[in-house]
Design a protein around this motif. Sequence first.
Motif, PDB file in Angstrom:
ATOM      1  N   SER A   1     -36.595 -21.316 -28.373  1.00 48.53           N
ATOM      2  CA  SER A   1     -36.993 -19.915 -28.489  1.00 48.53           C
ATOM      3  C   SER A   1     -35.782 -19.056 -28.861  1.00 48.53           C
ATOM      4  CB  SER A   1     -37.682 -19.476 -27.199  1.00 48.53           C
ATOM      5  OG  SER A   1     -36.994 -18.451 -26.577  1.00 48.53           O
ATOM      6  N   GLN A   2     -34.617 -19.396 -28.308  1.00 44.67           N
ATOM      7  CA  GLN A   2     -33.397 -18.677 -28.705  1.00 44.67           C
ATOM      8  C   GLN A   2     -33.092 -18.894 -30.180  1.00 44.67           C
ATOM      9  OE1 GLN A   2     -29.839 -19.259 -26.400  1.00 44.67           O
ATOM     10  NE2 GLN A   2     -31.006 -19.337 -24.514  1.00 44.67           N
TER      11      GLN A   2
ATOM     12  N   GLY B   1     -35.533 -17.027 -32.325  1.00 43.25           N
ATOM     13  CA  GLY B   1     -35.299 -15.597 -32.148  1.00 43.25           C
ATOM     14  C   GLY B   1     -34.110 -15.129 -32.960  1.00 43.25           C
TER      15      GLY B   1
ATOM     16  N   CYS C   1     -42.594 -18.029 -28.875  1.00 45.45           N
ATOM     17  CA  CYS C   1     -41.886 -16.918 -28.212  1.00 45.45           C
ATOM     18  C   CYS C   1     -40.785 -16.381 -29.117  1.00 45.45           C
ATOM     19  CB  CYS C   1     -41.253 -17.385 -26.902  1.00 45.45           C
ATOM     20  SG  CYS C   1     -42.426 -17.663 -25.582  1.00 45.45           S
ATOM     21  N   GLY C   2     -39.988 -17.303 -29.663  1.00 45.46           N
ATOM     22  CA  GLY C   2     -38.864 -16.883 -30.498  1.00 45.46           C
ATOM     23  C   GLY C   2     -39.316 -16.131 -31.728  1.00 45.46           C
TER      24      GLY C   2
ATOM     25  N   ALA D   1     -41.225 -12.588 -30.576  1.00 44.10           N
ATOM     26  CA  ALA D   1     -40.462 -11.559 -29.875  1.00 44.10           C
ATOM     27  C   ALA D   1     -39.857 -10.602 -30.892  1.00 44.10           C
ATOM     28  CB  ALA D   1     -39.358 -12.201 -29.045  1.00 44.10           C
TER      29      ALA D   1
ATOM     30  N   PRO E   1     -34.198 -10.452 -30.594  1.00 45.82           N
ATOM     31  CA  PRO E   1     -33.703 -11.764 -30.174  1.00 45.82           C
ATOM     32  C   PRO E   1     -33.433 -11.834 -28.671  1.00 45.82           C
ATOM     33  CG  PRO E   1     -32.035 -10.609 -31.464  1.00 45.82           C
ATOM     34  CD  PRO E   1     -33.295  -9.830 -31.601  1.00 45.82           C
TER      35      PRO E   1
ATOM     36  N   ALA F   1     -36.518 -12.803 -27.012  1.00 42.07           N
ATOM     37  CA  ALA F   1     -36.803 -14.222 -27.203  1.00 42.07           C
ATOM     38  C   ALA F   1     -36.016 -15.043 -26.188  1.00 42.07           C
ATOM     39  CB  ALA F   1     -36.453 -14.642 -28.625  1.00 42.07           C
TER      40      ALA F   1
END
Lengths: 273, 321
Positions: free
Chosen positions: A100-101, A104, A180-181, A184, A187, A190
């Motif tokens: 997710s990071q 993001g 999610c990433g 969002a 960032p 995320a």
Amino acid sequence: MSVVPAEVLPGGAPAVTETARGAAELGPPARLWPSLAAVYRAQLSRARVARIPLLFVATFQSVGIAVMMRGVVDSGSEAESVVAGSSVLVVAYVALNLLSQYFGQLRASGGLDHYATLPVPPAAVVLGAAAAYASFTVPGTLVTAAFGCALFGLPVANLWVLLAVIPLAGAALSGLGAACGLLAPRPELATLLGQLGMSAALLLGVLPADRMPEIVRLARDLLPSTYGVEAYARTFEAHPDWAVVLVDLGVCAGVGVVSLAVATWAYRRAAVR
Amino acid sequence: MRGLGKSYPAVKGRRGAPGTPAVRATDGVELAVRRGEVFGLLGPNGAGKSTLVRQLTGLLRPDTGSVEILGHDIVRYPERAARLLAYLGQESSALDELTVSLAAETTGRLRGLEVTRARAERDAVLEELGLTPIAGRPLKKLSGGQRRLACLAAALVGERPLLVLDEPTTGMDPVARRAVWAAVDRRRAERGTTVLLVTHNVIEAETVLDRVAVLDQGRVIACDTPAGLKEQVAGEVRVELVWRERAPLEVPEVTALRERAVESGRRWTLRLAPEEARAVVATVTGGAAFAALDDFTLATPSLEDVYLALGGAARQGLVKA
């Protein structure tokens, strides 16, 4: 020096007049599987550069939790859920949190433009990245499981079931992480969502469910990683009920399909605004 | 250049950035780029260049208007853009952690090439751009210019009739720059590739572009060859005066000049007709003014002057009617 046969060149013949102008031949689209393989390979190679310290952290964290719980829990069914929970936590950390990071940041920095201007199916980008992140978790999960079994004196005979748990729980969690990433708006959000998801997997997955209040159990049932944890925990028994294990894995697979589909949709949405 | 005609991005866009509805990043832009041309988009920050490029590459849907590339309607079929053009954006974050070689190969494969073909083209492009010695290093560990060059390599793997390059030479040393323009020229000469270039660098623009459009506040305020644009201000020369400490305003000729000069600290920039410029130079290089003068230059107009002269409302008084 770059060599390209003349026949593939659109507009190779000089266009002469306005009326003679025809639409240029389109370049070939990238097909799903080859491009998925290419994305997977590229993502996997990133591990060498950037991911190894994080994978170490993921493993160390899970092993640490297993050690910590050893002070609280005796062997028996509670120990089973601790070992299973801390093993699957590696998957949650990498597939949910890190993916997710990654998405993001990719989205925020404009990195998605690179993929969006290539004729590659969105599913190939999402699935390739998700598969690579799920693969990153294999060593850490196996190490944690083996260590946990040794620590709590659990049998390792059915450790192989992790080979089904990792890809299926990995699919479910990485789909969730990617979605999610990509969804969002910022960032940091995320990252936050990924962290929250991982914390949920940690708290709800590792701690034995029997002592939890009803509402927490409900939350536990909603988390896809739970089914991976339970599938693995059941196999410690002398005569595992394989049908129930299959059902648990089936839930993971189902959530995986849905969450990856959502992630693919989210990618499309994020790539072309 | 091949014939008349056509890669034909005529964009009429209107785009309000979310949250600030009054902004129109591109406002009724109309452009026609010819096949086999190196076409430049020049403009200050925030002029709408990037928005225009994003609309062109199918990344952003225009609110109004149409985009046609080599006979394909990109507004209706944005997914076709990826099969017609290669885009070099300003960001490399998608490739940063890959090695140069893998970045180029992966991009080629995602552009629809078979593995063997992608590898062959990768090797050829890396060789062409002089990247072979650093092929095994991750982009992240390279200098800015080398990273840019590696991204360009990725953009060039997998033949495309249109290259859209957003400031391709940022941060590059002269050797790398030359490699870039050689590679672009070769593709144009051998395959009739059309190139759309976004740039800030007016000196580079002058040397490599066939035609250039100057963008300001989402509008095209001029579109011509660099020479053609320069002719618009050809009647003027640029005089720059640098005073030692301050302008000698006690000299009446200098006081008269002041209202026509753009002041920047000790530096005055003036745009004058040639005979006026001669008079000014004579004034400041003789008599009382000379004592206060540190340096002066006299130059014929460059694209930079065009850029400034056409630059819109912020520089009123410079626009030649």
